[in-house]
Design a protein around this motif. Structure first.
Motif, mmCIF file in Angstrom:
data_model
loop_
_atom_site.group_PDB
_atom_site.id
_atom_site.type_symbol
_atom_site.label_atom_id
_atom_site.label_comp_id
_atom_site.label_asym_id
_atom_site.label_seq_id
_atom_site.Cartn_x
_atom_site.Cartn_y
_atom_site.Cartn_z
ATOM 1 N N LEU A 111 42.287 44.184 13.424
ATOM 2 C CA LEU A 111 42.601 45.348 14.249
ATOM 3 C C LEU A 111 44.114 45.521 14.274
ATOM 4 N N ASN A 112 44.561 46.628 13.711
ATOM 5 C CA ASN A 112 46.002 46.872 13.611
ATOM 6 C C ASN A 112 46.433 47.780 14.758
ATOM 7 N N ILE A 113 47.096 47.220 15.737
ATOM 8 C CA ILE A 113 47.510 48.004 16.906
ATOM 9 C C ILE A 113 48.771 48.792 16.559
ATOM 10 N N VAL A 114 48.643 50.118 16.633
ATOM 11 C CA VAL A 114 49.730 50.998 16.196
ATOM 12 C C VAL A 114 50.504 51.498 17.414
ATOM 13 N N LEU A 115 51.810 51.273 17.391
ATOM 14 C CA LEU A 115 52.668 51.625 18.526
ATOM 15 C C LEU A 115 54.019 52.091 17.996
ATOM 16 N N SER A 116 54.585 53.159 18.602
ATOM 17 C CA SER A 116 55.868 53.680 18.114
ATOM 18 C C SER A 116 56.996 52.693 18.425
ATOM 19 N N ALA A 117 58.091 52.821 17.676
ATOM 20 C CA ALA A 117 59.240 51.928 17.877
ATOM 21 C C ALA A 117 59.783 52.044 19.308
ATOM 22 N N LYS A 177 54.382 43.036 8.570
ATOM 23 C CA LYS A 177 53.856 44.357 8.213
ATOM 24 C C LYS A 177 53.159 44.376 6.844
ATOM 25 N N PRO A 178 53.670 43.645 5.855
ATOM 26 C CA PRO A 178 52.961 43.638 4.561
ATOM 27 C C PRO A 178 51.494 43.190 4.665
ATOM 28 N N LEU A 179 51.138 42.477 5.716
ATOM 29 C CA LEU A 179 49.743 42.029 5.852
ATOM 30 C C LEU A 179 48.812 43.202 6.114
ATOM 31 N N ILE A 180 49.374 44.298 6.656
ATOM 32 C CA ILE A 180 48.551 45.495 6.900
ATOM 33 C C ILE A 180 47.965 45.958 5.565
ATOM 34 N N ASP A 181 48.834 46.053 4.545
ATOM 35 C CA ASP A 181 48.351 46.497 3.221
ATOM 36 C C ASP A 181 47.388 45.486 2.622
ATOM 37 N N TYR A 182 47.689 44.213 2.823
ATOM 38 C CA TYR A 182 46.823 43.175 2.265
ATOM 39 C C TYR A 182 45.397 43.340 2.812
ATOM 40 N N TYR A 183 45.266 43.431 4.138
ATOM 41 C CA TYR A 183 43.925 43.512 4.720
ATOM 42 C C TYR A 183 43.289 44.892 4.490
ATOM 43 N N LYS A 184 44.138 45.930 4.368
ATOM 44 C CA LYS A 184 43.608 47.265 4.058
ATOM 45 C C LYS A 184 42.970 47.226 2.669
ATOM 46 N N ASN A 185 43.674 46.610 1.728
ATOM 47 C CA ASN A 185 43.185 46.566 0.338
ATOM 48 C C ASN A 185 41.877 45.805 0.185
ATOM 49 N N LYS A 188 39.319 45.367 5.214
ATOM 50 C CA LYS A 188 39.038 44.692 6.489
ATOM 51 C C LYS A 188 39.808 45.280 7.678
ATOM 52 N N LEU A 189 40.615 46.330 7.436
ATOM 53 C CA LEU A 189 41.538 46.788 8.478
ATOM 54 C C LEU A 189 41.046 48.032 9.215
ATOM 55 N N SER A 190 41.191 48.021 10.537
ATOM 56 C CA SER A 190 40.971 49.229 11.337
ATOM 57 C C SER A 190 42.194 49.455 12.204
ATOM 58 N N ASP A 191 42.694 50.696 12.244
ATOM 59 C CA ASP A 191 43.831 51.018 13.120
ATOM 60 C C ASP A 191 43.338 51.282 14.540
ATOM 61 N N ILE A 192 44.125 50.821 15.512
ATOM 62 C CA ILE A 192 43.818 51.048 16.928
ATOM 63 C C ILE A 192 45.058 51.691 17.555
ATOM 64 N N ASP A 193 44.862 52.772 18.325
ATOM 65 C CA ASP A 193 45.996 53.408 18.995
ATOM 66 C C ASP A 193 46.441 52.513 20.153
ATOM 67 N N GLY A 194 47.674 52.012 20.062
ATOM 68 C CA GLY A 194 48.184 51.088 21.076
ATOM 69 C C GLY A 194 48.965 51.767 22.181
ATOM 70 N N GLU A 195 49.056 53.105 22.165
ATOM 71 C CA GLU A 195 49.894 53.809 23.157
ATOM 72 C C GLU A 195 49.266 53.908 24.559
ATOM 73 N N PRO A 196 47.931 54.077 24.685
ATOM 74 C CA PRO A 196 47.367 54.243 26.033
ATOM 75 C C PRO A 196 47.544 52.995 26.903
ATOM 76 N N PRO A 197 47.309 53.135 28.227
ATOM 77 C CA PRO A 197 47.299 51.953 29.094
ATOM 78 C C PRO A 197 46.202 50.969 28.649
ATOM 79 N N ILE A 198 46.252 49.738 29.173
ATOM 80 C CA ILE A 198 45.377 48.652 28.709
ATOM 81 C C ILE A 198 43.888 49.054 28.543
ATOM 82 N N PRO A 199 43.249 49.693 29.574
ATOM 83 C CA PRO A 199 41.813 49.980 29.414
ATOM 84 C C PRO A 199 41.528 50.942 28.258
#
Ligand code: ADP
Length: 209
Positions: A111-117, A177-185, A188-199
């Motif tokens: 699970l790749n948690i995506v969050l802005s810088a 970060k390179p592991l994202i491509d490794y697991y995508k290839n 096995k990878l799913s992106d998760i939006d990390g911006e919302p509050p915890i729930p």
């Protein structure tokens, strides 16, 4: 889908990996394995090894693999017959190979948690950790708070400060970060939006699982 045996949370520092990994492990009754907590507990022991870990952590870099390998391999060995949620590992390609030696990758979900810088920066500065039980909190700057679980004092981690922060983000970009491509290839990878509050993030994870 058949439930994956190993669920890895990937994402930049302070993206909520630790918080979500602990929630998820409890919910699906898997073991939680977090290298951050494991390595910090060695620091707290004050051992020679712990002192070396602290130096690396406070520089914002990864702790060298030759120092962490024995501890991590021993822990993985203990977990090999269980379902496990992993937080903070693997963090480079060497660690990908270490994990693969213990668990076959066909059973992985990453699970790749995506969050802005900007969000990463803000959360790192507001993050506090309970000195007693390790629960993580995001506070407002200047706010005085105690742990809602054990009443412990909330402290800032030594590596959550502006000097170390930039280096940790750089380390993540270069090594993890390179592991994202490794697991995508390997599918096995799913992106998760990390911006919302915890729930909200938890719900995003539940949709995938
Ligand atoms: P975060 O996810 O916010 O970076 P962690 O608690 O997971 O926080 O990690 C804190 C620090 O511990 C890292 O910056 C690094 O120095 C060290 N560390 C954690 N996990 C590993 C690992 N798998 N390999 C090497 N160093 C690690």
């Amino acid at each position: 889908m058949e439930k994956p045996k190993v669920i890895i949370l990937l994402g930049p520092p302070a993206s909520g990996k630790g918080t979500q990994a602990k929630i998820l492990a409890k919910r699906i009754n898997y073991k939680y394995f977090g290298t951050g907590d494991l390595l910090r507990s060695e620091v707290e022991k004050g051992s020679d090894l712990g002192k070396k870990f602290a130096t690396a952590m406070e520089s914002g870099g990864l702790i060298p693999d030759e120092l962490t390998d024995p501890l991590i391999k021993a822990k993985l060995g203990e977990l090999k017959d269980f379902g496990v949620v992993i937080d903070g590992f693997p963090r480079n390609l060497h660690q990908v190979a270490t994990l693969k030696q213990v668990f076959p990758e066909e059973n992985f979900l990453v699970l790749n948690i995506v969050l802005s810088a900007d969000s990463v920066m803000e959360r790192m500065l507001k993050r506090r950790i309970c000195k007693k039980c390790g629960k993580i909190f995001i506070i407002e700057i200047g706010e005085e708070k105690f742990c809602d679980v054990c009443g412990g004092k909330l402290i800032q981690r030594a590596d959550d400060n502006p000097q170390v922060l930039a280096k940790r983000i750089k380390t993540y970009g270069e090594q993890t970060k390179p592991l994202i491509d490794y697991y995508k290839n390997i599918g096995k990878l799913s992106d998760i939006d990390g911006e919302p509050p915890i729930p909200g993030v938890t719900r995003g994870i539940e949709k995938v699982i």
